[in-house]
Every structure is written in structure tokens, then in C-alpha cells.
Design an enzyme around this catalytic site. Structure first.
Site, PDB file in Angstrom:
ATOM      1  N   THR A 186       0.847  -1.185   0.000  1.00 44.91           N
ATOM      2  CA  THR A 186       0.000   0.000   0.000  1.00 44.91           C
ATOM      3  C   THR A 186       0.884   1.236   0.000  1.00 44.91           C
ATOM      4  O   THR A 186       1.830   1.333   0.784  1.00 44.91           O
ATOM      5  CB  THR A 186      -0.945   0.034   1.206  1.00 44.91           C
ATOM      6  OG1 THR A 186      -1.841  -1.090   1.136  1.00 44.91           O
ATOM      7  CG2 THR A 186      -1.780   1.303   1.217  1.00 44.91           C
ATOM      8  N   PHE A 188       1.271   5.170   0.629  1.00 45.61           N
ATOM      9  CA  PHE A 188       0.738   6.272   1.415  1.00 45.61           C
ATOM     10  C   PHE A 188       1.392   7.575   0.989  1.00 45.61           C
ATOM     11  O   PHE A 188       2.592   7.605   0.708  1.00 45.61           O
ATOM     12  CB  PHE A 188       1.015   6.062   2.911  1.00 45.61           C
ATOM     13  CG  PHE A 188       0.263   4.919   3.533  1.00 45.61           C
ATOM     14  CD1 PHE A 188      -0.876   5.157   4.300  1.00 45.61           C
ATOM     15  CD2 PHE A 188       0.686   3.614   3.381  1.00 45.61           C
ATOM     16  CE1 PHE A 188      -1.569   4.110   4.888  1.00 45.61           C
ATOM     17  CE2 PHE A 188       0.003   2.556   3.960  1.00 45.61           C
ATOM     18  CZ  PHE A 188      -1.130   2.806   4.714  1.00 45.61           C
TER      19      PHE A 188
END
Length: 288
Positions: A186, A188
Site C-alpha cells: 500500500t 501512502f
């Protein structure tokens, strides 16, 4: 405008301690010597508000997952806020199946986690015949299980979350790296009220724009970016106008570079709406 980083900084993230967002927050401030405090908020909007209001010096928002794609709520928020993107953190998402101490795999009947995490662990859930239960976030499911305890009916329940969550809430890890696909990451973005300091590190530049609904005009606008490496391009419906779209683009390069600056100027001239979300150092390694 930039300002020195204080000795202690607070980094806001969405979720409970032990969330993957907290792992990103712990790695979000590159300056040596800065002590990090993390603070969780229930929503992405709460993270942005905390940074805007000065409760936190920085915030982290997830913008895309390598398996699930874009996280649209965060991306839409980036186009609305006046905050600057000053960096990015890529977190390796490695899910663990955890339960109360003394509970075995054979005792389990259900497993709770955030829906994307459940979707990423379908093979294990099917293998053990568990009932998936959607929760607000991964670490929150671990925290709630620990708080209920055996007396609250938790002896046949499990949670899917990070190893850090299991350690924080005193749960036993029954299985690790349980995601269906190993390339689970992921990305960010790191938010601040201030622009990033100039840096010679490899950069990305992120922008959002819209064009007139005229045949060929989108292609003409994108042609302004020819010669640049676009690492991401995506369209999103505008929330203020039906059947109209915003284009989100990540460019490999610094907005100060002459070629990038010229291309951005070309987009700004042609677009009916445009905003540079940030020009910031790229993440060169993963964490977590």
C-alpha cells in the site's frame, strides 16, 4: 514556505494503533533526530483536519494498493485539501491471523477485519471455513477481540491484522503471511501544511486536472506530458458535475526540472481545472 522539523512531531493516520497506516506514520518523517508520535483518527478526513488544524505536523493517507487499486476516498480528499504532499511511504502489507491466547485454529468459527483485508485472504478463510466479519479497520478488529476476551465470546473468533497489532493487543499469531498474493503493498502519501524542502532525491510530481468536454481535447492535454514517464494515470468522476471527470497523474520527476515544469505549464494552459497535489521525494524502498 518550509520550516524546520521540531524535535518531536506528531503524525496522524486513519485507524487504531497497529494499523498499516500507523506503520506508514512511523516511517513518514525522514529527518534524522525527530521523535515520532502517532495519533489515530476514525476517518481520512479526520487525518487531513488534524494536520490543517495543527494537531499533527504530518498525516498519512493511503492512495493505492498493489492488489486492490486506487483508494478513491483518499484521492478525492487530496484534490480538495490545501495541504501539500511532501513524500510517500510504501508499506508491505503482510497479514496475520490472530486469536486470544490459548485458542487454536480448530476452535475458530469467524474472522474479523477490514473488508479489503478479508478479500486479500480468501484462500485461508475458505480453507478453515471461517465466517468473515467486516470491521472498520484491521487493527480495530484485533483491539476489539482483545477487549472482549474469552468472557465476551472471543474464544471462537479471530482477527486479521498486522504483526504489530497482535503484539500491541496481546493476541497470539496462528498464521502469518496469509494474503493470497505476496506482492501486497500500500502506497501512502505524507501530508503537511508546508511545502517540502528542496532535495536532490528522485521525485514524483502528482497533479489532478479536468478538460473541456470537447472531442480530442483530453488527448491534446495529455500530449503536453509526452516525453515524461507517467507512473500512474486514472480518471475519476467529478463530484460537482455529472458525467464529467478528473484525471489524476503521477509523473516521475521534480516540478523544478525544466522539462517537467514546461509540461505542467502546458497542462495548466489547456485544463479547465488543474492542481499540483505535490512534488516530493519518491519512496525508494518498502517498510513493514
Amino acid at each position: 514556505m518550509t520550516e524546520p522539523v521540531p524535535e518531536t512531531v506528531t503524525v496522524a493516520f486513519q485507524g487504531n494503533p497497529g494499523a498499516y497506516g500507523e506503520i506508514a506514520a512511523l516511517n513518514a518523517v525522514p529527518e534524522a533526530g525527530a521523535q515520532r508520535h502517532t495519533r489515530g483518527y476514525p476517518t481520512f478526513h479526520g487525518v487531513a483536519q488534524a494536520v490543517e488544524g495543527g494537531e499533527a505536523q504530518y498525516g498519512v493517507l493511503p492512495v493505492e494498493n498493489s492488489l486492490m487499486g486506487a483508494i478513491h476516498q483518499s484521492i478525492d480528499l487530496l484534490s480538495d485539501t490545501d495541504l501539500h504532499v511532501i513524500g510517500e511511504v510504501v508499506v508491505r502489507v503482510s497479514h496475520c491471523l490472530m486469536a486470544l491466547p490459548g485458542v487454536e485454529l480448530s476452535d475458530l468459527k469467524s474472522v474479523a477485519s477490514q473488508q479489503p483485508a478479508l478479500d486479500q485472504c480468501t484462500e485461508l478463510i475458505r480453507k478453515y471455513g471461517l465466517q468473515p466479519v467486516a470491521a472498520h479497520d484491521t487493527a480495530g478488529s484485533a483491539r476489539e477481540l482483545a477487549e472482549r476476551g474469552a468472557a465476551g465470546g472471543g474464544r471462537d473468533e479471530a482477527a486479521i491484522a498486522s504483526r504489530r497489532a497482535a503484539e500491541l493487543y496481546g493476541l497470539n499469531i496462528l498464521a502469518q503471511e496469509i494474503e493470497d498474493e505476496p506482492f501486497n503493498y500500500t502506497r501512502f502519501m505524507v501530508l503537511s501544511r508546508h511545502e517540502p524542502a528542496p532535495s536532490d532525491a528522485p521525485h514524483k510530481t502528482s497533479l489532478v486536472f479536468a478538460v473541456r468536454h470537447t472531442p480530442g481535447f483530453l488527448v491534446e492535454t495529455l500530449n503536453e506530458l509526452s516525453g515524461l514517464n507517467l507512473s500512474r494515470i486514472e480518471s475519476r468522476p467529478r463530484r460537482d458535475r455529472a458525467w464529467s471527470y478528473l484525471m489524476y497523474v503521477d509523473i516521475e520527476g521534480d516540478s523544478r526540472d525544466p522539462q517537467v515544469a514546461q509540461a505542467l505549464a502546458g497542462v495548466l494552459r489547456k485544463a479547465s481545472y488543474a492542481k499540483i497535489i505535490g512534488s516530493y521525494p519518491r519512496a525508494m524502498e518498502t517498510v513493514g
